[in-house]
Enzyme design. Structure first.
Site, PDB file in Angstrom:
ATOM      1  N   LYS A 250      34.333  39.768  49.187  1.00 19.49           N
ATOM      2  CA  LYS A 250      33.908  41.175  49.231  1.00 19.49           C
ATOM      3  C   LYS A 250      34.805  41.980  48.319  1.00 19.49           C
ATOM      4  O   LYS A 250      35.963  41.628  48.124  1.00 19.49           O
ATOM      5  CB  LYS A 250      34.036  41.731  50.658  1.00 19.49           C
ATOM      6  CG  LYS A 250      33.200  42.957  50.907  1.00 19.49           C
ATOM      7  CD  LYS A 250      31.780  42.572  51.188  1.00 19.49           C
ATOM      8  CE  LYS A 250      30.910  43.729  51.573  1.00 19.49           C
ATOM      9  NZ  LYS A 250      29.749  43.255  52.320  1.00 19.49           N
TER      10      LYS A 250
HETATM   11  N1  GLU Z   1      26.618  43.588  50.580  1.00 13.32           N
HETATM   12  C1  GLU Z   1      25.627  42.797  51.218  1.00 13.32           C
HETATM   13  C2  GLU Z   1      26.172  42.173  52.498  1.00 13.32           C
HETATM   14  O1  GLU Z   1      27.062  42.695  53.114  1.00 13.32           O
HETATM   15  C3  GLU Z   1      24.975  41.803  50.280  1.00 13.32           C
HETATM   16  C4  GLU Z   1      25.874  40.749  49.727  1.00 13.32           C
HETATM   17  C5  GLU Z   1      25.212  39.888  48.663  1.00 13.32           C
HETATM   18  O2  GLU Z   1      24.043  40.034  48.422  1.00 13.32           O
HETATM   19  O3  GLU Z   1      25.942  39.080  48.078  1.00 13.32           O
HETATM   20  O4  GLU Z   1      25.681  41.198  52.993  1.00 13.32           O
END
Ligand code: GLU
Length: 477
Positions: free
Chosen positions: A107
């Site tokens: 993240k």
């Molecule tokens: N930000 C989104 C999540 O928390 C999507 C992550 C992604 O598509 O890699 O799942």
């Protein structure tokens, strides 16, 4: 967000992990290896804006590399910090494992209020942040693939993809370095709606199991269910829109930054969203419902389904005892603290956990990444072949009917729908639906199959930790 008297978000995720891992037979070494966050990179960079140098702080955290690339969004918000990014990276690991997206967890975040900067400034900031991550392989098609999260969207992903392509001019897979791009820049149909669509598919699957519905002291299907949604951002908006327009749910309240809008007969979500677009994202004054100022208190109003789709930690020890919804689906990441989770469980509330409920986004990101690596749109080879086979069948039926004088005729709208080959959007939705059903079934098997498993969250952790552990073991760890 740190809630007074409660563990941090990161600790809360670890405590939930510990609750599950106690029921598993993992070696303490492997348990620790899975729990810890592998690395967190902090970057401070300067951008010359409005005549002076502004310094920004950003993060990219990698929780687990049992599979690569690692995957997870990039968040733009003032509250971004290392603890939050690490908690979210850990959730990505478990989420990807649960929905069988072949990625590790990561993240990123940037401390910024995107509303304070214009488009051009945001582009400069985003490109500079991307540059810092790309040169360390923290954005890379084979190693680390970001996506949108709170405060970012298609536009930012397009800038990141272009920045990567500029720095890697001969990488034929450059587009796969980030997902959530606009369709014209290598994105996929259905990615924007994906997380909200996933929430809808998750609820549909839950309501297919009468036994589970009864555990939430509910009955029947989604039709007529009273729903409260917190946050009408990308996820909350799509979930609320699809549930009300396609499943007959009544959205009786929407909670936003400046209070809540209530309507006992059910809100028109599209109308409300359009109104917000014209009013700086605020809901006060919306003519289709009653406005109340204290939005948080509306979480405690009676309803059938509560959908927190905003920030982490919004249901905590203090308000949890007053929550009346018998069913909560966590569209946001970490909206319920560890302490609140315990209180709600004791009250018999059924919680469909974040790592499952909001996995639609990363699932469709997975499809986009595969599309980018295969350099071809889904359905391009099959669509007309599929149509031709259906046409053959229709023509044969019609021939039989006239030869034998049966007088059959196929309804025009049936013919039209039957003859249509699947385009990319239809295939994406089908893949997402299948993923959400399969993952729910894996969780519920554990939930009902083991009498030491009390709730869906522990079941979700058991399924995903088991898969991560198997991946580590097969690597010889
Ligand atoms: N930000 C989104 C999540 O928390 C999507 C992550 C992604 O598509 O890699 O799942």
């Amino acid at each position: 967000m740190k809630v007074a008297g409660e563990p941090s978000f990161r600790d809360s995720v670890d405590l939930m992990f510990n609750r599950a891992v106690r029921l598993m037979d993992l070696s303490p070494g492997l348990e620790e290896k899975i729990r810890v966050c592998n690395s967190t990179y902090t970057v401070r960079f300067g951008v010359r804006l409005r005549g002076k140098i502004e310094t920004f702080t950003g993060y990219r955290s990698v929780h687990s590399e049992h599979m690569e690339p690692v995957k997870g969004g990039i968040r733009y918000a003032m509250a971004v910090n290392q603890d939050e990014v690490e908690a979210l990276a850990a959730l990505m690991t478990y989420k990807c494992a649960l929905v069988e997206a072949p990625f590790g967890g990561s993240k990123g975040g940037l401390c910024i209020d995107p509303r304070q900067w214009d488009d051009h400034e945001l582009e400069q900031i985003t490109r500079r942040f991307a540059y810092e991550l790309i040169k360390r392989d923290l954005i890379h098609p084979a190693q680390n693939v970001p996506a949108p999260d709170m405060g970012t969207g298609e536009r930012e992903m397009a800038w990141i993809a272009d920045q990567y392509a500029r720095m890697n001019t001969t990488d034929i897979n450059a587009k796969a370095c980030v997902t959530g791009k606009p369709p014209h820049a290598g994105g996929i149909q259905g990615r924007v709606e994906a997380t909200g669509r996933g929430v809808q598919y998750a609820l549909r699957e839950f309501f297919r199991h009468r036994e589970d519905v009864a555990m939430a002291r509910l009955s029947g299907g989604l039709e007529g269910k009273r729903v409260i949604v917190q946050g009408l951002g990308n996820v909350g908006y799509h979930a609320a829109k699809f549930l009300s327009e396609e499943d007959g749910c009544k959205i009786v309240a929407v909670i936003e930054r400046d209070g809540a809008i209530l309507n006992d007969k059910g809100l028109d979500i599209e109308d409300l969203r359009q109104w917000m677009v014209g009013h700086q994202g605020l809901v006060a004054g919306y003519p289709g419902g009653t406005h109340v100022e204290g939005g948080a208190a509306v979480l405690e109003e009676p309803c059938d389904i509560l959908i927190p789709a905003a920030l982490e930690g919004v249901i905590h020890k203090e308000n949890a005892p007053r929550i009346k919804a018998p069913l909560i689906i966590e569209a946001a990441n970490g909206p319920i603290t560890f302490g609140a989770d315990e209180i709600l469980r004791q009250k018999g509330v059924v919680i469909i956990p974040d790592m499952y409920a909001n996995a639609g986004g990363v699932t469709v990101s997975y499809f986009e990444w595969v599309k980018n690596l295969s350099h071809i749109r889904f359905g391009r080879m099959q669509r007309r072949a599929e149509e031709a086979r259906s046409r053959l069948l229709v023509e044969e039926l019609e021939r039989l009917s006239s030869d034998k004088g049966l007088g059959w005729s196929l309804a025009d709208d049936f013919k039209e729908r039957f003859l249509q080959g699947s385009d990319e959007l239809a295939l994406v939705r089908s893949g997402l639906d299948d993923t959400m059903r399969t993952a729910y079934q894996a969780m519920r098997e554990v939930w009902h199959g083991r009498n030491d498993v009390e709730d869906l969250r522990v079941a979700a952790y058991l399924v995903s930790i088991g898969r991560v552990a198997a991946a580590y073991r097969s690597k010889g760890l």
